[in-house]
Motif scaffolding. Structure first.
Motif, mmCIF file in Angstrom:
data_model
loop_
_atom_site.group_PDB
_atom_site.id
_atom_site.type_symbol
_atom_site.label_atom_id
_atom_site.label_comp_id
_atom_site.label_asym_id
_atom_site.label_seq_id
_atom_site.Cartn_x
_atom_site.Cartn_y
_atom_site.Cartn_z
ATOM 1 N N ASP A 151 0.832 -1.240 -0.017
ATOM 2 C CA ASP A 151 0.011 0.117 0.051
ATOM 3 C C ASP A 151 0.837 1.382 0.160
ATOM 4 N N LEU A 152 2.132 1.104 0.344
ATOM 5 C CA LEU A 152 3.174 2.357 0.379
ATOM 6 C C LEU A 152 3.393 2.846 -0.852
ATOM 7 N N ARG A 153 3.621 4.149 -1.241
ATOM 8 C CA ARG A 153 4.401 4.970 -1.984
ATOM 9 C C ARG A 153 5.760 4.938 -1.687
ATOM 10 N N GLY A 179 2.426 3.664 -11.734
ATOM 11 C CA GLY A 179 1.942 2.730 -10.647
ATOM 12 C C GLY A 179 1.001 3.336 -9.662
ATOM 13 N N LYS A 180 0.335 2.595 -9.031
ATOM 14 C CA LYS A 180 -0.389 3.162 -7.806
ATOM 15 C C LYS A 180 -0.261 1.923 -6.950
ATOM 16 N N PRO A 181 -0.061 2.606 -5.529
ATOM 17 C CA PRO A 181 -0.085 1.328 -4.595
ATOM 18 C C PRO A 181 -1.259 0.548 -4.499
ATOM 19 N N ALA A 182 -0.847 -0.830 -4.214
ATOM 20 C CA ALA A 182 -2.077 -1.620 -3.912
ATOM 21 C C ALA A 182 -2.865 -1.550 -2.846
ATOM 22 N N VAL A 183 -3.945 -1.853 -2.648
ATOM 23 C CA VAL A 183 -4.819 -1.922 -1.501
ATOM 24 C C VAL A 183 -4.212 -2.902 -0.252
ATOM 25 N N ARG A 184 -3.874 -2.312 0.678
ATOM 26 C CA ARG A 184 -3.367 -3.016 1.904
ATOM 27 C C ARG A 184 -4.244 -4.076 2.386
ATOM 28 N N LYS A 185 -3.785 -5.303 2.312
ATOM 29 C CA LYS A 185 -4.554 -6.491 2.928
ATOM 30 C C LYS A 185 -4.023 -7.068 4.294
ATOM 31 N N GLU A 186 -2.762 -6.927 4.258
ATOM 32 C CA GLU A 186 -2.311 -7.521 5.730
ATOM 33 C C GLU A 186 -0.921 -6.894 5.937
ATOM 34 N N VAL A 187 -0.740 -6.622 7.263
ATOM 35 C CA VAL A 187 0.849 -6.009 7.672
ATOM 36 C C VAL A 187 1.324 -7.057 8.496
ATOM 37 N N SER A 188 2.422 -7.604 8.139
ATOM 38 C CA SER A 188 3.171 -8.595 9.251
ATOM 39 C C SER A 188 4.001 -8.005 9.889
ATOM 40 N N SER A 189 4.471 -8.393 10.942
ATOM 41 C CA SER A 189 5.557 -7.787 11.889
ATOM 42 C C SER A 189 6.975 -8.293 11.866
#
Length: 488
Positions: A159-161, A478-488
């Motif tokens: 999701d990040l730029r 390009g455009k950032p993808a929709v964030r689905k999950e964040v792992s630590s």
């Protein structure tokens, strides 16, 4: 600076070092002071009005301190072990990448254990950035120590730029191809949406490397890579843009500093302490083999031997800021330079009249501004340099109309500062002639040259640089993808 609760930010800076250094008093009290480095100086004026996080190493081995605030800026330390410092920082970053990226002035050293440490530390930085970056945040990664972070972060947080800026040169593919891990570094960098370089040649070198090493498609300033079905770092398809965005300084802030009563008074003191010579030559560099200090000293020594310059009428001041003193090449360089200075002073100095004043120590911005005001000729003669902000600080400090800048063709600054006295530092005879021209040219001509240089720096200051980079990042393909999950 105070501690703060955990939160996320829409702008995150990632750099090898935090913008502050830790100071521990005898009673154990810990304070943090602004670092003197070029990146910190450049970013300071950009960040003071932005709420953002800065991820970086705190500068000492061991467990990382808790995150804390410095005004609007959240400082998020990354912990490095003593082994990390040795293998990642002193090893792969500064004994492998640094010489390779600076035209192999000294031979790079390749160790697999250093490469593993480089990956490990880049993963630590990725973890820290992912923790503080808000949904859809902009992340600005800096420099050669963190070339794997863009792809690691892209894999973790689509999701990040993500932008990356290189403060040093990027080598031609003929040199870059020596690196055993060349493909993985390029894959790491292609995690960024926009990659900024100091010079157009550096951006072109990167694009050529992607085409030659990865087989990527390059059209204009856009590189398209189809990816690799191997499950390794940055395996997915990528489209990124690379361009030249030369860094600069806070021109107005430095001009005001140089014109302050304290700095003006200190400049008078310095000149008097040097014996009020007719001409003060000045060099200010990190003690690094890329800076051309040995070549500069050879030119000065020959000018003294030729009788073209002599104390007390002319004196040379060389500030050599300590740097990477645990790396063998730097220890050897220091010994060579100090031996040369000793020989020159033994041959050409007299009681009370010193030919070369050599200062192996660090100075604050006020002292540097005072030295710039004293210098009649500034010698900025690296063998290779990404930019060199000293050149821009010098012309800004000399808004009184005086001074002359001798500038190496092999600095990024030479791309912009064409009115300087440009030189090839490898050509000792040519360097000597350029120094004499800078001393002896008509004062009116020198004033016109310096005025042109000041206009260039003023119109293209650090705010302009930051805005240009962030605008290019926002407009990158390009455009950032929709964030689905964040792992630590």
């Amino acid at each position: 600076m105070v501690s703060s609760a955990a939160r996320t930010f829409d702008l995150v800076i990632a750099a090898n070092r935090l913008p502050v250094d830790r100071s521990v008093s005898p009673d154990g009290t810990v304070t943090w002071r602004t670092s003197p480095g070029g990146l910190v100086t450049a970013m300071e004026s950009v960040m003071h009005e932005r709420e953002a996080a800065w991820v970086g190493w705190a500068g000492f081995p061991g467990e990382a301190p808790d995150p804390f605030d410095d005004g609007l800026l959240r400082l998020h330390p990354v912990g490095l072990t003593a082994e990390d410092v040795t293998d990642f920082y002193e090893g792969f970053s500064n004994d492998t990448l640094w010489p390779l990226y600076h035209d192999v002035i000294v031979p790079p050293t390749y160790h697999r254990s250093w490469w593993h440490a480089y990956r490990r530390v880049n993963e630590k930085f990725t973890d820290a950035v992912a923790e503080v970056a808000a949904e859809g945040a902009t992340v600005w990664v800096h420099d050669y120590q963190l070339q794997l972070v863009p792809a690691m972060l892209r894999d973790r947080r689509p999701d990040l730029r993500i932008g990356w800026f290189n403060h040093i040169p990027f080598p031609p593919v003929e040199l870059f191809a020596q690196l055993p891990w060349r493909a993985m570094l390029l894959r790491g960098l292609l995690g960024a949406d926009f990659l900024g370089f100091q010079r157009p040649d550096d951006a072109r070198n990167f694009l050529r490397g992607c085409r030659s090493v990865l087989g990527a498609s390059v059209k204009g300033d856009v590189v398209t890579w189809q990816g690799a079905d191997d499950g390794r770092l940055g395996a997915g398809p990528r489209v990124a843009r690379a361009g030249s965005v030369p860094i600069s300084i806070d021109a107005e802030g430095f001009r005001k500093l140089a014109d302050s009563p304290g700095v003006r008074a200190r400049a008078t003191e310095i000149r008097a302490s040097l014996g009020d010579p007719e001409v003060v030559l000045l060099g200010v560099d990190r003690l690094d083999y890329t800076k051309g200090i040995r070549h500069r000293l050879r030119a000065i020594e020959e000018l003294l031997a030729d009788g073209e310059i002599a104390p007390p009428q002319v004196t040379f001041v060389q500030v050599a800021t300590p740097s990477r003193e645990r790396v063998e090449a730097y220890r050897t360089l220091r010994e060579q330079i100090e031996a040369t200075v000793g020989r020159i002073n033994g041959d050409f100095s007299h009681l009370g009249d010193t030919a070369v004043h050599y200062l192996h120590q660090s100075y604050g911005r006020e002292e540097m501004a005072a030295l710039f005001k004293v210098a009649d000729v500034m010698l900025v003669t690296p063998l290779r340099d990404g930019m060199n902000l000293v050149a821009k600080e010098y012309v800004t400090a000399r808004h009184d109309g005086g001074g002359a800048l001798v500038l190496s063709e092999f600095t990024g600054a030479a791309e912009e500062m064409r009115s300087a006295y440009l030189c090839n530092p490898h050509d000792i005879a040519g360097l000597k002639e350029t120094i004499l021209r800078a001393i002896r040219d008509d004062p009116a001509l020198k004033r016109r040259r310096m005025a042109s240089l000041r206009r260039r720096v003023r119109r293209h200051d650090v705010q302009t640089w930051a805005e240009a980079f962030l605008t290019a990042l926002d407009a990158a393909p390009g455009k950032p993808a929709v964030r689905k999950e964040v792992s630590s």
